[in-house]
Design a protein around this motif. Structure first.
Motif, PDB file in Angstrom:
ATOM      1  N   VAL A  87       0.830  -1.209   0.000  1.00  0.00           N
ATOM      2  CA  VAL A  87       0.000   0.000   0.000  1.00  0.00           C
ATOM      3  C   VAL A  87       0.866   1.262   0.000  1.00  0.00           C
ATOM      4  CG1 VAL A  87      -1.598   1.355   1.407  1.00  0.00           C
ATOM      5  CG2 VAL A  87      -2.024  -1.066   1.023  1.00  0.00           C
ATOM      6  N   ILE A  88       1.920   1.282   0.808  1.00  0.00           N
ATOM      7  CA  ILE A  88       2.772   2.468   0.869  1.00  0.00           C
ATOM      8  C   ILE A  88       3.460   2.707  -0.467  1.00  0.00           C
ATOM      9  CG2 ILE A  88       4.933   3.359   1.846  1.00  0.00           C
ATOM     10  CD1 ILE A  88       4.043   2.424   4.539  1.00  0.00           C
ATOM     11  N   LEU A  89       3.998   1.654  -1.063  1.00  0.00           N
ATOM     12  CA  LEU A  89       4.669   1.835  -2.354  1.00  0.00           C
ATOM     13  C   LEU A  89       3.672   2.227  -3.437  1.00  0.00           C
ATOM     14  CD1 LEU A  89       7.362  -0.979  -2.645  1.00  0.00           C
ATOM     15  CD2 LEU A  89       7.663   1.424  -2.079  1.00  0.00           C
ATOM     16  N   LEU A  90       2.511   1.580  -3.469  1.00  0.00           N
ATOM     17  CA  LEU A  90       1.530   1.853  -4.516  1.00  0.00           C
ATOM     18  C   LEU A  90       0.972   3.266  -4.409  1.00  0.00           C
ATOM     19  CD1 LEU A  90      -0.321   0.949  -6.836  1.00  0.00           C
ATOM     20  CD2 LEU A  90      -1.896   0.039  -5.125  1.00  0.00           C
ATOM     21  N   TYR A  91       0.467   3.617  -3.230  1.00  0.00           N
ATOM     22  CA  TYR A  91      -0.169   4.917  -3.085  1.00  0.00           C
ATOM     23  C   TYR A  91       0.852   6.045  -2.996  1.00  0.00           C
ATOM     24  CZ  TYR A  91      -4.697   2.739  -2.558  1.00  0.00           C
ATOM     25  OH  TYR A  91      -5.860   2.038  -2.800  1.00  0.00           O
ATOM     26  N   GLY A  92       2.038   5.757  -2.479  1.00  0.00           N
ATOM     27  CA  GLY A  92       3.089   6.771  -2.492  1.00  0.00           C
ATOM     28  C   GLY A  92       3.461   7.156  -3.908  1.00  0.00           C
ATOM     29  N   GLN A  93       3.600   6.157  -4.778  1.00  0.00           N
ATOM     30  CA  GLN A  93       3.902   6.430  -6.177  1.00  0.00           C
ATOM     31  C   GLN A  93       2.751   7.170  -6.842  1.00  0.00           C
ATOM     32  OE1 GLN A  93       6.554   6.088  -7.940  1.00  0.00           O
ATOM     33  NE2 GLN A  93       7.838   4.469  -7.109  1.00  0.00           N
ATOM     34  N   MET A  94       1.519   6.853  -6.448  1.00  0.00           N
ATOM     35  CA  MET A  94       0.362   7.541  -7.030  1.00  0.00           C
ATOM     36  C   MET A  94       0.344   9.006  -6.628  1.00  0.00           C
ATOM     37  SD  MET A  94      -2.592   4.595  -6.614  1.00  0.00           S
ATOM     38  CE  MET A  94      -3.891   5.593  -7.341  1.00  0.00           C
ATOM     39  N   VAL A  95       0.720   9.315  -5.379  1.00  0.00           N
ATOM     40  CA  VAL A  95       0.797  10.715  -4.944  1.00  0.00           C
ATOM     41  C   VAL A  95       1.852  11.454  -5.751  1.00  0.00           C
ATOM     42  CG1 VAL A  95       1.437  12.234  -3.033  1.00  0.00           C
ATOM     43  CG2 VAL A  95      -0.052  10.278  -2.615  1.00  0.00           C
ATOM     44  N   ALA A  96       3.039  10.867  -5.879  1.00  0.00           N
ATOM     45  CA  ALA A  96       4.124  11.514  -6.625  1.00  0.00           C
ATOM     46  C   ALA A  96       3.746  11.684  -8.086  1.00  0.00           C
ATOM     47  CB  ALA A  96       5.406  10.690  -6.496  1.00  0.00           C
ATOM     48  N   THR A  97       3.135  10.676  -8.672  1.00  0.00           N
ATOM     49  CA  THR A  97       2.748  10.758 -10.088  1.00  0.00           C
ATOM     50  C   THR A  97       1.668  11.810 -10.306  1.00  0.00           C
ATOM     51  OG1 THR A  97       3.279   8.415 -10.377  1.00  0.00           O
ATOM     52  CG2 THR A  97       1.883   9.430 -12.038  1.00  0.00           C
ATOM     53  N   GLY A  98       0.697  11.888  -9.371  1.00  0.00           N
ATOM     54  CA  GLY A  98      -0.357  12.894  -9.501  1.00  0.00           C
ATOM     55  C   GLY A  98       0.188  14.307  -9.446  1.00  0.00           C
ATOM     56  N   VAL A  99       1.120  14.560  -8.518  1.00  0.00           N
ATOM     57  CA  VAL A  99       1.723  15.889  -8.413  1.00  0.00           C
ATOM     58  C   VAL A  99       2.523  16.209  -9.666  1.00  0.00           C
ATOM     59  CG1 VAL A  99       3.399  17.280  -7.131  1.00  0.00           C
ATOM     60  CG2 VAL A  99       1.789  15.819  -5.900  1.00  0.00           C
ATOM     61  N   ALA A 100       3.327  15.250 -10.134  1.00  0.00           N
ATOM     62  CA  ALA A 100       4.149  15.473 -11.323  1.00  0.00           C
ATOM     63  C   ALA A 100       3.291  15.678 -12.556  1.00  0.00           C
ATOM     64  CB  ALA A 100       5.097  14.295 -11.526  1.00  0.00           C
ATOM     65  N   THR A 101       2.159  14.980 -12.659  1.00  0.00           N
ATOM     66  CA  THR A 101       1.265  15.139 -13.807  1.00  0.00           C
ATOM     67  C   THR A 101       0.667  16.539 -13.848  1.00  0.00           C
ATOM     68  OG1 THR A 101       0.706  12.782 -13.753  1.00  0.00           O
ATOM     69  CG2 THR A 101      -0.801  14.232 -14.926  1.00  0.00           C
ATOM     70  N   GLU A 102       0.203  17.026 -12.704  1.00  0.00           N
ATOM     71  CA  GLU A 102      -0.354  18.375 -12.640  1.00  0.00           C
ATOM     72  C   GLU A 102       0.707  19.426 -12.952  1.00  0.00           C
ATOM     73  OE1 GLU A 102      -1.962  18.580  -8.754  1.00  0.00           O
ATOM     74  OE2 GLU A 102      -3.737  17.366  -9.212  1.00  0.00           O
ATOM     75  N   LYS A 103       1.927  19.159 -12.501  1.00  0.00           N
ATOM     76  CA  LYS A 103       2.995  20.116 -12.744  1.00  0.00           C
ATOM     77  C   LYS A 103       3.397  20.136 -14.212  1.00  0.00           C
ATOM     78  CE  LYS A 103       7.689  21.358 -11.343  1.00  0.00           C
ATOM     79  NZ  LYS A 103       8.835  21.039 -10.464  1.00  0.00           N
ATOM     80  N   SER A 104       3.551  18.967 -14.828  1.00  0.00           N
ATOM     81  CA  SER A 104       3.987  18.898 -16.219  1.00  0.00           C
ATOM     82  C   SER A 104       2.926  19.417 -17.182  1.00  0.00           C
ATOM     83  CB  SER A 104       4.348  17.456 -16.592  1.00  0.00           C
ATOM     84  OG  SER A 104       3.220  16.602 -16.443  1.00  0.00           O
ATOM     85  N   SER A 105       1.628  19.317 -16.802  1.00  0.00           N
ATOM     86  CA  SER A 105       0.545  19.820 -17.666  1.00  0.00           C
ATOM     87  C   SER A 105       0.255  21.303 -17.428  1.00  0.00           C
ATOM     88  CB  SER A 105      -0.730  19.008 -17.411  1.00  0.00           C
ATOM     89  OG  SER A 105      -1.193  19.203 -16.083  1.00  0.00           O
ATOM     90  N   ARG A 106       1.038  21.921 -16.555  1.00  0.00           N
ATOM     91  CA  ARG A 106       0.874  23.343 -16.212  1.00  0.00           C
ATOM     92  C   ARG A 106      -0.421  23.626 -15.470  1.00  0.00           C
ATOM     93  NH1 ARG A 106       5.536  26.573 -17.172  1.00  0.00           N
ATOM     94  NH2 ARG A 106       6.780  25.400 -18.682  1.00  0.00           N
ATOM     95  N   ALA A 107      -1.138  22.585 -15.077  1.00  0.00           N
ATOM     96  CA  ALA A 107      -2.362  22.795 -14.300  1.00  0.00           C
ATOM     97  C   ALA A 107      -2.034  23.338 -12.925  1.00  0.00           C
ATOM     98  CB  ALA A 107      -3.140  21.484 -14.177  1.00  0.00           C
ATOM     99  N   MET A 108      -0.818  23.070 -12.461  1.00  0.00           N
ATOM    100  CA  MET A 108      -0.412  23.532 -11.144  1.00  0.00           C
ATOM    101  C   MET A 108      -0.420  25.048 -11.050  1.00  0.00           C
ATOM    102  SD  MET A 108       0.374  22.262  -8.216  1.00  0.00           S
ATOM    103  CE  MET A 108       0.894  20.596  -8.601  1.00  0.00           C
ATOM    104  N   GLU A 109      -0.099  25.727 -12.167  1.00  0.00           N
ATOM    105  CA  GLU A 109      -0.070  27.189 -12.156  1.00  0.00           C
ATOM    106  C   GLU A 109      -1.449  27.769 -11.879  1.00  0.00           C
ATOM    107  OE1 GLU A 109       1.599  28.418 -15.818  1.00  0.00           O
ATOM    108  OE2 GLU A 109       3.552  27.488 -15.458  1.00  0.00           O
TER     109      GLU A 109
END
Length: 427
Positions: free
Chosen positions: A207-229
């Motif tokens: 669970v920690i590895l799966l959901y930890g990676q999902m948190v990191a991927t979600g943040v990186a996806t929002e950042k790379s798509s410029r949605a974070m701005e």
């Protein structure tokens, strides 16, 4: 607080709308249902068997000519050994589920019968104290030689006493006395607690590895798509990060509750069909205090790694960089998992390494829980471990929030530790 609630609700809805998340949950529940109901299905088939028009005697008679019945035979070639029949009886008592047959066949014929599965095993005696064991496929847990060794040791003692003038029956009775013992564990029973401890540690690991990676991927996806701005203009970065982490923790808990809750429900529905299976009984016989400790260490352990994964995700410019950026975290967590697994396998869960790991926030969720489950740990040690872990969660959360606040708006440039530290001081 309102921003945090909005983000938490939004992230939770994303998990429940995620087809992969729901599909994995339904699949795991379905697999557990099949496993838990399996004894009921097999019991129903056994009851319907005699009603199929074939008598029990007829079924046994038909089977006796088939390979399945023949494979229940053990061939015993006793050679020139005295008391062959006594040896056969002793072997038959040692292997009650098989029929032990004396044979005069040569070795090649015996080998052919074993390889063709006409016989399950064969023992060719070279002398009263030596033999050759023939088996087609040697199992990893094959203990037949240990059983036969004990039989031959007893037979040798009987023959030695008989040679001294003691009747064979008296010698056999003296060497076949049964020993009765009772075991009372005054602390924890490692054999009984091993299986559910293993399952809980492995579940925490996944669970920690799966959901930890999902948190990191979600943040990186929002950042790379410029949605974070756009997001940072309407919500604070700290609220965004904590909302994502808490949402992923809740999603993981809900998934675990559904999976393990269904397992408990299905087991209780089929409890009578499982009989006295010690492994299954030990898995579902977890004490309530241990269950509470599991929840505490699960939640705190999840938070400390999810915060770090969120910070790593904010520093990645592209989703493809997540695996490389998070590798140190994954290796650290895998190392902690391996230390705990090796300690469980050896049974030495109170070793110096495990005691140290019990007070390190990155390893204590698994190490201390394992010690609680499989050893006797003073309450003050548990309390100290929890306090240190809570302090670690708060410290990592504050540091990760600062990294997140700085990292989400940095694009295209490689962030050095010095640059990041200076930006965090200004933030």
């Amino acid at each position: 607080m309102k921003q945090f609630g909005t983000i938490l609700n939004f992230e939770l809805q994303n998990y429940f709308k995620n087809k992969l998340f729901m599909g994995i949950t339904v699949f795991l529940v379905a697999v557990i249902a099949v496993i838990m109901f399996f004894p009921r299905f097999t019991a129903s088939e056994e009851k319907e068997g005699p009603q199929s028009g074939v008598s029990a005697e007829g079924s046994q008679g038909g089977a006796s000519g088939g390979g399945s019945a023949d494979s229940e035979i053990i061939l015993l070639s006793a050679g020139e050994i005295e008391n062959k029949e006594l040896l056969r009886q002793a072997m038959n008592a040692a292997f009650p589920e098989y029929e032990v047959c004396l044979t005069e066949d040569d070795v090649d014929t015996i080998k052919e019968k074993v390889t063709s599965e006409a016989a399950a095993y064969a023992f060719v005696m070279d002398s009263p104290t030596s033999y050759t064991y023939y088996v087609n496929n040697l199992s990893l847990y094959d203990s037949n030689t240990a059983v036969v060794d004990e039989v031959l040791e007893k037979m040798y003692g009987i023959n030695a006493l008989a040679a001294s003038g003691i009747p064979v029956e008296d010698a056999q009775a003296a060497l076949s006395v049964g020993i009765v013992h009772e075991t009372e564990s005054l602390g924890k029973n490692q054999m009984q607690n091993f299986f559910y401890t293993y399952i809980m540690i492995f579940s925490l690991y996944m669970v920690i590895l799966l959901y930890g990676q999902m948190v990191a991927t979600g943040v990186a996806t929002e950042k790379s798509s410029r949605a974070m701005e756009l997001l940072v203009t309407s919500a604070k970065p700290t609220s965004m990060m904590f909302g994502k982490v808490v949402a992923s923790c809740l999603a993981g808990l809900i998934q675990i509750v559904l999976v393990f809750g269904s397992a408990i429900l299905f087991y209780n529905l089929n409890k009578s069909y499982w009989g006295d299976n010690p492994i299954v009984a030990s898995i579902f016989d977890m004490p309530m205090d241990l269950f509470v400790y599991m929840l505490v260490f699960f939640v705190l352990g999840f938070f400390i790694y999810a915060f770090m994964f969120g910070a790593v995700g904010s520093l990645a410019s592209k989703v493809e960089d997540i695996n490389t950026s998070s590798m140190p975290l994954v290796l650290m967590f895998v190392a902690a998992f391996l230390v705990v697994m090796f300690s469980m396998q050896s049974g030495d869960v109170d070793s110096f390494v495990m005691r140290v790991c019990s007070y390190v926030p990155f390893t204590s969720p698994m190490a201390m829980f394992t010690r609680i489950a499989m050893s006797t740990v003073p309450f003050y040690e548990i309390l100290l471990s929890v306090v240190v872990l809570i302090a670690g969660v708060v410290a990592i959360g504050v540091i990760s929030a600062k990294i997140y606040r700085v990292g989400v708006l940095l694009y295209g440039t490689k962030i050095s530790p010095k640059t990041l530290f200076q930006a965090m001081k200004k933030a």
